[in-house]
Motif scaffolding. Sequence first.
Motif, PDB file in Angstrom:
ATOM      1  N   PHE A 139      28.834   0.115  86.456  1.00  0.00           N
ATOM      2  CA  PHE A 139      29.276  -0.864  87.451  1.00  0.00           C
ATOM      3  C   PHE A 139      30.592  -1.495  87.004  1.00  0.00           C
ATOM      4  O   PHE A 139      31.560  -1.526  87.728  1.00  0.00           O
ATOM      5  CB  PHE A 139      28.219  -1.936  87.666  1.00  0.00           C
ATOM      6  CG  PHE A 139      27.017  -1.468  88.424  1.00  0.00           C
ATOM      7  CD1 PHE A 139      27.146  -0.606  89.505  1.00  0.00           C
ATOM      8  CD2 PHE A 139      25.740  -1.886  88.070  1.00  0.00           C
ATOM      9  CE1 PHE A 139      26.033  -0.168  90.213  1.00  0.00           C
ATOM     10  CE2 PHE A 139      24.628  -1.455  88.779  1.00  0.00           C
ATOM     11  CZ  PHE A 139      24.771  -0.594  89.847  1.00  0.00           C
ATOM     12  N   ALA A 140      30.571  -2.026  85.783  1.00  0.00           N
ATOM     13  CA  ALA A 140      31.766  -2.621  85.176  1.00  0.00           C
ATOM     14  C   ALA A 140      31.459  -2.847  83.706  1.00  0.00           C
ATOM     15  O   ALA A 140      30.291  -3.015  83.319  1.00  0.00           O
ATOM     16  CB  ALA A 140      32.141  -3.936  85.853  1.00  0.00           C
ATOM     17  N   ALA A 141      32.488  -2.865  82.906  1.00  0.00           N
ATOM     18  CA  ALA A 141      32.301  -3.077  81.470  1.00  0.00           C
ATOM     19  C   ALA A 141      31.626  -4.424  81.224  1.00  0.00           C
ATOM     20  O   ALA A 141      32.072  -5.457  81.722  1.00  0.00           O
ATOM     21  CB  ALA A 141      33.649  -3.021  80.758  1.00  0.00           C
ATOM     22  N   GLY A 142      30.525  -4.400  80.481  1.00  0.00           N
ATOM     23  CA  GLY A 142      29.809  -5.632  80.160  1.00  0.00           C
ATOM     24  C   GLY A 142      28.646  -5.955  81.071  1.00  0.00           C
ATOM     25  O   GLY A 142      27.856  -6.850  80.759  1.00  0.00           O
ATOM     26  N   ASP A 143      28.521  -5.273  82.208  1.00  0.00           N
ATOM     27  CA  ASP A 143      27.422  -5.561  83.137  1.00  0.00           C
ATOM     28  C   ASP A 143      26.073  -5.250  82.494  1.00  0.00           C
ATOM     29  O   ASP A 143      25.932  -4.283  81.732  1.00  0.00           O
ATOM     30  CB  ASP A 143      27.563  -4.743  84.413  1.00  0.00           C
ATOM     31  CG  ASP A 143      28.631  -5.289  85.332  1.00  0.00           C
ATOM     32  OD1 ASP A 143      29.474  -6.071  84.854  1.00  0.00           O
ATOM     33  OD2 ASP A 143      28.639  -4.926  86.526  1.00  0.00           O
TER      34      ASP A 143
END
Length: 227
Positions: free
Chosen positions: A51-55
């Motif tokens: 989804f996105a870095a860190g999600d």
Amino acid sequence: MSGAVHQIRDLGVPPTLTAAGAIVPDTGRLFNDAEYGWAISPSVQINLPFFAAGDYFWVVGTYSQGAPNYAGFTGSNIGFGGDVTTIGLTDATINAFTGQLEKTDVWSIAANFTHFWAPTLYSSIFGSYANVQFGSGSSTILTAATAPGFAGLSVGFTDFNEIRIGGNTIWAPVAGLNLGVEVMYTRVDFDNRVPAVVTGALGTVVRPAGTSDLDVWEGRLRVQRDF
């Protein structure tokens, strides 16, 4: 996975003393019972980098007997539209007929999803559901004969369900500093009608009609600095 065990003791009730210090017969109650409260809480976190870095997403479930603190309950004040009630949880209640401790049962599940819009900006949505059941002798329903004007209200510890849903957005411009806003909705459904407290110009009074549920909206501004 986490868990806890602790002892619950009924410490009894001190006897009434006369002015001379003598014990009044048939008053007080000696130590009667001891039980062990326990809780178990499995949890899992899943990283979601596609989804996105860190999600990430996490979910945790808890079941406790005689240990509601480990299920996230230490007692809370819930208020809405002038009605305020206190949800106070106790590890156990004493059955007036048997004199034995009856443990409070709580099961709950909570989940959270966090999405990073940018390395320093993220949002979370979260929610939880909990079911709380007290011992069989923990509450009683008032009657017209015993409490005129308040018939039908439940007093004592009344079983209830609680739902919480919320979300927030946090900006971390520098390491250790979080700025953000949060909104949360809470609904508490009682098995029976409980006294509702109203605070007005004439002071705080108990509303005879009572209430069987509470709906609360909360908004918060968050400024957090970690050192």
